[in-house]
Design a protein around this motif. Sequence first.
Motif, PDB file in Angstrom:
ATOM      1  N   THR A  29       0.852  -1.203   0.000  1.00 58.24           N
ATOM      2  CA  THR A  29       0.000   0.000   0.000  1.00 58.24           C
ATOM      3  C   THR A  29       0.879   1.241   0.000  1.00 58.24           C
ATOM      4  O   THR A  29       1.974   1.240   0.550  1.00 58.24           O
ATOM      5  CB  THR A  29      -0.950   0.031   1.217  1.00 58.24           C
ATOM      6  N   HIS A  30       0.403   2.281  -0.639  1.00 58.78           N
ATOM      7  CA  HIS A  30       1.154   3.540  -0.745  1.00 58.78           C
ATOM      8  C   HIS A  30       0.282   4.659  -0.205  1.00 58.78           C
ATOM      9  O   HIS A  30      -0.809   4.886  -0.721  1.00 58.78           O
ATOM     10  CB  HIS A  30       1.531   3.793  -2.209  1.00 58.78           C
ATOM     11  N   GLN A  31       0.734   5.309   0.865  1.00 61.16           N
ATOM     12  CA  GLN A  31      -0.071   6.374   1.477  1.00 61.16           C
ATOM     13  C   GLN A  31       0.554   7.744   1.230  1.00 61.16           C
ATOM     14  O   GLN A  31       1.763   7.868   1.088  1.00 61.16           O
ATOM     15  CB  GLN A  31      -0.249   6.243   3.003  1.00 61.16           C
TER      16      GLN A  31
ATOM     17  N   CYS B 124      -4.433   6.162   2.269  1.00 57.25           N
ATOM     18  CA  CYS B 124      -4.039   5.194   1.249  1.00 57.25           C
ATOM     19  C   CYS B 124      -4.407   5.734  -0.138  1.00 57.25           C
ATOM     20  O   CYS B 124      -5.568   6.056  -0.395  1.00 57.25           O
ATOM     21  CB  CYS B 124      -4.760   3.872   1.510  1.00 57.25           C
TER      22      CYS B 124
ATOM     23  N   GLN C 209      -2.710   4.241  -3.224  1.00 59.94           N
ATOM     24  CA  GLN C 209      -2.646   3.124  -4.173  1.00 59.94           C
ATOM     25  C   GLN C 209      -2.407   1.810  -3.439  1.00 59.94           C
ATOM     26  O   GLN C 209      -1.732   1.780  -2.411  1.00 59.94           O
ATOM     27  CB  GLN C 209      -1.492   3.334  -5.166  1.00 59.94           C
ATOM     28  N   VAL C 210      -2.944   0.745  -4.056  1.00 61.18           N
ATOM     29  CA  VAL C 210      -2.707  -0.611  -3.564  1.00 61.18           C
ATOM     30  C   VAL C 210      -2.207  -1.434  -4.745  1.00 61.18           C
ATOM     31  O   VAL C 210      -2.813  -1.400  -5.820  1.00 61.18           O
ATOM     32  CB  VAL C 210      -4.002  -1.227  -2.993  1.00 61.18           C
TER      33      VAL C 210
ATOM     34  N   GLU D 216      -3.051  -4.344   8.668  1.00 60.02           N
ATOM     35  CA  GLU D 216      -2.108  -3.385   8.065  1.00 60.02           C
ATOM     36  C   GLU D 216      -0.744  -3.562   8.714  1.00 60.02           C
ATOM     37  O   GLU D 216      -0.639  -3.577   9.945  1.00 60.02           O
ATOM     38  CB  GLU D 216      -2.594  -1.946   8.283  1.00 60.02           C
TER      39      GLU D 216
ATOM     40  N   THR E   6      -7.972  -1.755   1.176  1.00 57.90           N
ATOM     41  CA  THR E   6      -6.799  -2.454   0.630  1.00 57.90           C
ATOM     42  C   THR E   6      -7.175  -3.746  -0.098  1.00 57.90           C
ATOM     43  O   THR E   6      -6.293  -4.414  -0.645  1.00 57.90           O
ATOM     44  CB  THR E   6      -5.774  -2.778   1.735  1.00 57.90           C
TER      45      THR E   6
END
Length: 379
Positions: free
Chosen positions: A189-191, A196, A198-199, A233, A253
Amino acid sequence: MLARAAADLDVDVTVLTHDVASSAAQVCPAVVAPTLDAATLIDFGRALDVVTFEHELVDRKTLLAAEAAGVSLQPSAECLGRLVDKIAQRELLRTCGVPAPPHVVARDQSELRRVAATTGFPCVVKSSRGGYDGRGVVVIRDPDELDRFAKGPGVGWLVEPLLDIERELAVQIVRGRGGSCQVYPVVETHQVDGICHQVVVPGDVDADVAATAVGYAHALANATGYVGVLAVELFVVGGELVVNELAPRVHNTAHHSIDACTTSQFENHVRAVLGLPLGPVDLIVDAAVMTNVIATTDGTQALAELVPEPGVRLHLYGKAARPGRKVGHVVACGTDVGVLRHTSRRVADALVTSRRRSDPPGNNEHGAPAPPREGENHG
Ligand SMILES: Nc1ncnc2c1ncn2[C@@H]1O[C@H](COP(=O)(O)OP(=O)(O)O)[C@@H](O)[C@H]1O
Ligand SMILES: [Mg+2]
């Protein structure tokens, strides 16, 4: 998305919501009433086979009262009541032998000042209840900032050092009423600013790291007797895998699972809470990237002139746009993760841009995220 998955299985759904405009109320019958009220929940649930949840703004006493009155809650009042509290989550991790980020609990304002001073600045302070999308999480850089923060009301906090996170991962387990489980492939995951964006699936992780994450998910779901989808997470910090938090619900996610997995998290949640056999969860594509559509302005525009493209799916939630609010997501499926990240970002940005173009003038495009509202879907 949950109501639609239920409809596909010929399961009738009624939603209890405080908000007639909520996403679920747009696709199934709704009872509009205060969701935290015990009498309301009992009245609502008595007529139903099962009551389940898609957000964490629940009240433990209300849940226990409903269960005592014969309402079938899945997951149970005890289980859900425990998992919606970040302090209780960390206690659960400890009893299960699952590593967590370093943290200290502060129960009141004076304890918070003491604990933060010991942890040192900058530190991260997390409300035990009611936060999501980074709204209950603040980075405190100095004692003055802490003084300003510690004036407000609080329900207990976790205080953590500001970690140098190498990577964020998530894994979702679905556990049925009989205890059988399926675990979705580990995602990366990109926060941005605690939200968040992108997954990526499959996550770029070694097999042993993925296996460890899956092991933690099993341990936590089994220890709580969980029923339904539970999201876990994780952070990789200093080469070590730690569990940051749990989400007792279908989760952002795993939104890609509608388009990228044999059985979506929504279908499997419905299956789990009804005691039906769970579906397999493998990827049906080589790779997928989910990008959230995050509003930048207020407004209620319809989908504009976006042209569909192969391998890209749009999911819009029928939510009024407010700056920082997740109003939909885009999933790109294919083979090259770099390309998919770019494509889904481009389409998500185009949706925000087209919304902005048809927006009434005078809105602040750079406003702070709106405060959470009761019953808002947390994605
Ligand atoms: N101790 C920490 N150090 C650095 N970043 C953190 C820390 N804790 C959380 N974050 C960042 O903030 C995000 C949101 O925090 P999280 O604990 O998951 O709260 P929530 O998702 O409920 O808002 C995390 O995904 C991570 O990017
Ligand atoms: Mg989180």
